[in-house]
Design a protein around this motif. Structure first.
Motif, PDB file in Angstrom:
ATOM      1  N   GLU A   1       0.847  -1.181   0.000  1.00 53.98           N
ATOM      2  CA  GLU A   1       0.000   0.000   0.000  1.00 53.98           C
ATOM      3  C   GLU A   1       0.889   1.240   0.000  1.00 53.98           C
ATOM      4  O   GLU A   1       2.057   1.189   0.380  1.00 53.98           O
ATOM      5  N   THR A   2       0.322   2.368  -0.435  1.00 60.49           N
ATOM      6  CA  THR A   2       1.034   3.639  -0.433  1.00 60.49           C
ATOM      7  C   THR A   2       0.208   4.663   0.333  1.00 60.49           C
ATOM      8  O   THR A   2      -1.024   4.705   0.207  1.00 60.49           O
ATOM      9  N   PHE A   3       0.902   5.511   1.121  1.00 67.95           N
ATOM     10  CA  PHE A   3       0.235   6.490   1.970  1.00 67.95           C
ATOM     11  C   PHE A   3       0.899   7.858   1.816  1.00 67.95           C
ATOM     12  O   PHE A   3       2.093   7.938   1.487  1.00 67.95           O
ATOM     13  N   PRO A   4       0.170   8.942   2.092  1.00 68.03           N
ATOM     14  CA  PRO A   4       0.774  10.275   1.987  1.00 68.03           C
ATOM     15  C   PRO A   4       1.771  10.588   3.095  1.00 68.03           C
ATOM     16  O   PRO A   4       2.573  11.518   2.961  1.00 68.03           O
ATOM     17  N   GLY A   5       1.744   9.859   4.206  1.00 63.16           N
ATOM     18  CA  GLY A   5       2.672  10.114   5.292  1.00 63.16           C
ATOM     19  C   GLY A   5       2.579   9.021   6.339  1.00 63.16           C
ATOM     20  O   GLY A   5       1.769   8.092   6.233  1.00 63.16           O
ATOM     21  N   VAL A   6       3.419   9.133   7.376  1.00 67.61           N
ATOM     22  CA  VAL A   6       3.479   8.094   8.415  1.00 67.61           C
ATOM     23  C   VAL A   6       2.188   8.049   9.219  1.00 67.61           C
ATOM     24  O   VAL A   6       1.711   6.969   9.594  1.00 67.61           O
ATOM     25  N   LYS A   7       1.586   9.203   9.486  1.00 68.08           N
ATOM     26  CA  LYS A   7       0.322   9.218  10.233  1.00 68.08           C
ATOM     27  C   LYS A   7      -0.743   8.434   9.480  1.00 68.08           C
ATOM     28  O   LYS A   7      -1.487   7.631  10.075  1.00 68.08           O
ATOM     29  N   ALA A   8      -0.833   8.651   8.174  1.00 67.34           N
ATOM     30  CA  ALA A   8      -1.806   7.915   7.363  1.00 67.34           C
ATOM     31  C   ALA A   8      -1.443   6.436   7.304  1.00 67.34           C
ATOM     32  O   ALA A   8      -2.330   5.564   7.271  1.00 67.34           O
ATOM     33  N   MET A   9      -0.149   6.133   7.302  1.00 66.75           N
ATOM     34  CA  MET A   9       0.288   4.737   7.308  1.00 66.75           C
ATOM     35  C   MET A   9      -0.209   4.028   8.569  1.00 66.75           C
ATOM     36  O   MET A   9      -0.712   2.901   8.516  1.00 66.75           O
ATOM     37  N   ARG A  10      -0.085   4.701   9.711  1.00 66.93           N
ATOM     38  CA  ARG A  10      -0.579   4.112  10.965  1.00 66.93           C
ATOM     39  C   ARG A  10      -2.094   3.897  10.897  1.00 66.93           C
ATOM     40  O   ARG A  10      -2.603   2.845  11.299  1.00 66.93           O
ATOM     41  N   ALA A  11      -2.802   4.908  10.401  1.00 62.86           N
ATOM     42  CA  ALA A  11      -4.250   4.787  10.296  1.00 62.86           C
ATOM     43  C   ALA A  11      -4.644   3.667   9.338  1.00 62.86           C
ATOM     44  O   ALA A  11      -5.709   3.047   9.489  1.00 62.86           O
ATOM     45  N   GLY A  12      -3.769   3.386   8.377  1.00 65.30           N
ATOM     46  CA  GLY A  12      -4.038   2.330   7.412  1.00 65.30           C
ATOM     47  C   GLY A  12      -3.644   0.949   7.883  1.00 65.30           C
ATOM     48  O   GLY A  12      -3.788  -0.027   7.137  1.00 65.30           O
ATOM     49  N   GLY A  13      -3.115   0.853   9.112  1.00 62.91           N
ATOM     50  CA  GLY A  13      -2.862  -0.471   9.679  1.00 62.91           C
ATOM     51  C   GLY A  13      -1.420  -0.897   9.787  1.00 62.91           C
ATOM     52  O   GLY A  13      -1.141  -2.065  10.091  1.00 62.91           O
ATOM     53  N   PHE A  14      -0.459   0.031   9.576  1.00 60.34           N
ATOM     54  CA  PHE A  14       0.959  -0.325   9.628  1.00 60.34           C
ATOM     55  C   PHE A  14       1.709   0.663  10.531  1.00 60.34           C
ATOM     56  O   PHE A  14       1.485   1.876  10.442  1.00 60.34           O
ATOM     57  N   ALA A  15       2.593   0.146  11.378  1.00 63.21           N
ATOM     58  CA  ALA A  15       3.306   0.997  12.327  1.00 63.21           C
ATOM     59  C   ALA A  15       4.811   0.777  12.227  1.00 63.21           C
ATOM     60  O   ALA A  15       5.271  -0.364  12.089  1.00 63.21           O
ATOM     61  N   PRO A  16       5.602   1.860  12.291  1.00 65.96           N
ATOM     62  CA  PRO A  16       7.058   1.697  12.345  1.00 65.96           C
ATOM     63  C   PRO A  16       7.478   0.911  13.586  1.00 65.96           C
ATOM     64  O   PRO A  16       6.809   0.946  14.624  1.00 65.96           O
ATOM     65  N   VAL A  17       8.577   0.188  13.480  1.00 64.79           N
ATOM     66  CA  VAL A  17       9.142  -0.534  14.624  1.00 64.79           C
ATOM     67  C   VAL A  17      10.173   0.353  15.299  1.00 64.79           C
ATOM     68  O   VAL A  17      11.145   0.793  14.672  1.00 64.79           O
ATOM     69  N   ALA A  18       9.961   0.627  16.584  1.00 61.86           N
ATOM     70  CA  ALA A  18      10.952   1.378  17.344  1.00 61.86           C
ATOM     71  C   ALA A  18      12.137   0.474  17.670  1.00 61.86           C
ATOM     72  O   ALA A  18      11.963  -0.670  18.100  1.00 61.86           O
TER      73      ALA A  18
END
Length: 249
Positions: A195-212
């Motif tokens: 999937e492609t998103f406009p930014g990290v916030k939208a990526m999170r809302a779309g179901g994917f989170a960065p790994v700390a």
């Protein structure tokens, strides 16, 4: 608040024979104390000491400031409002240094750090946004594997903390990277676009989170930190300079 805490630290060290200077606003550290010939150090030995007000016991802040000061051969006096905060700092800096927990075999559970996990193929590691994950050492003997775990399963594993520099993409369920058009592209563990998103916030809302990336103490501090730090509880004029709990916590 910082000004009041800085005043409390400066006053205590002056009473103990230190000369205190306060650099221009915004400088680090905000206060610096130099021991005089008759200085009575509140912890450790008489050495140059940074006065460092703290609002809370955030692990990244505490460890990074201690590392910065020790790297410059100076101790750190953290100054806080509440004894609870002082005890949290003391617990963080007690053996085993800088971790969320450790068991009797020395296997550690880590705090999340501020950085992301970079991947060998480029981009950064990602997981499903609903997963509550933590980094934990597993195994036996002197060398532990490092696992990224949910409550029920392992979703990423490395040979140890030394492999965090650039693990392969296949280690994690997903990866993400910023394309030339500045959009965020998510891929699966094989590198296939998801999937492609406009930014990290939208990526999170779309179901994917960065790994700390985990906060690994030995990547910030090497050696013993005993005698290099103390915590002043401003309202009590009391210094906490050691562990408040047992090493296994």
């Amino acid at each position: 608040m910082n000004g009041r805490l800085l005043d409390a630290g400066a006053s205590m060290l002056r009473d103990r024979g230190y000369d205190v200077t306060r650099p221009d606003s915004g400088a680090e550290p905000p206060g610096l104390a130099t021991p005089g010939p008759d200085a009575d150090p509140p912890f450790g030995t008489a050495r140059e000491t940074a006065i460092d007000p703290l609002g809370d016991a955030d692990p990244t802040t505490v460890l990074s400031r201690l590392w910065t000061n020790r790297d410059r051969d100076r101790a750190t006096l953290f100054v806080v409002d509440a004894r609870q905060t002082a005890e949290a700092v003391a617990d963080l800096l007690a053996p085993p240094l800088g971790v969320a927990a450790a068991d009797g075999a020395g296997r550690r559970t880590f705090f999340d750090g501020p950085d992301r996990v970079p991947l060998a193929e480029g981009g950064f590691a990602a997981v499903p946004a609903g997963d509550d994950v933590e980094w934990r050492e597993v195994g036996e003997g002197e060398s532990f594997r490092l696992e990224l775990r949910t409550d029920e399963e392992t979703i990423g594993a490395l040979d140890g903390v030394g492999e965090l520099g650039s693990p392969p993409r296949a280690t994690f369920p997903y990866a993400y990277e910023r394309d030339e058009d500045k959009r965020i592209r998510v891929r699966d563990f094989r590198g296939r676009p998801v999937e492609t998103f406009p930014g990290v916030k939208a990526m999170r809302a779309g179901g994917f989170a960065p790994v700390a990336a985990p906060l690994v103490p030995e990547h910030m501090l090497d050696g013993d930190v005993d005698g290099w730090w103390g915590v002043l509880v401003a309202e009590e004029d009391a210094v906490v300079a050691g562990p408040v709990d047992s090493p296994e916590r």
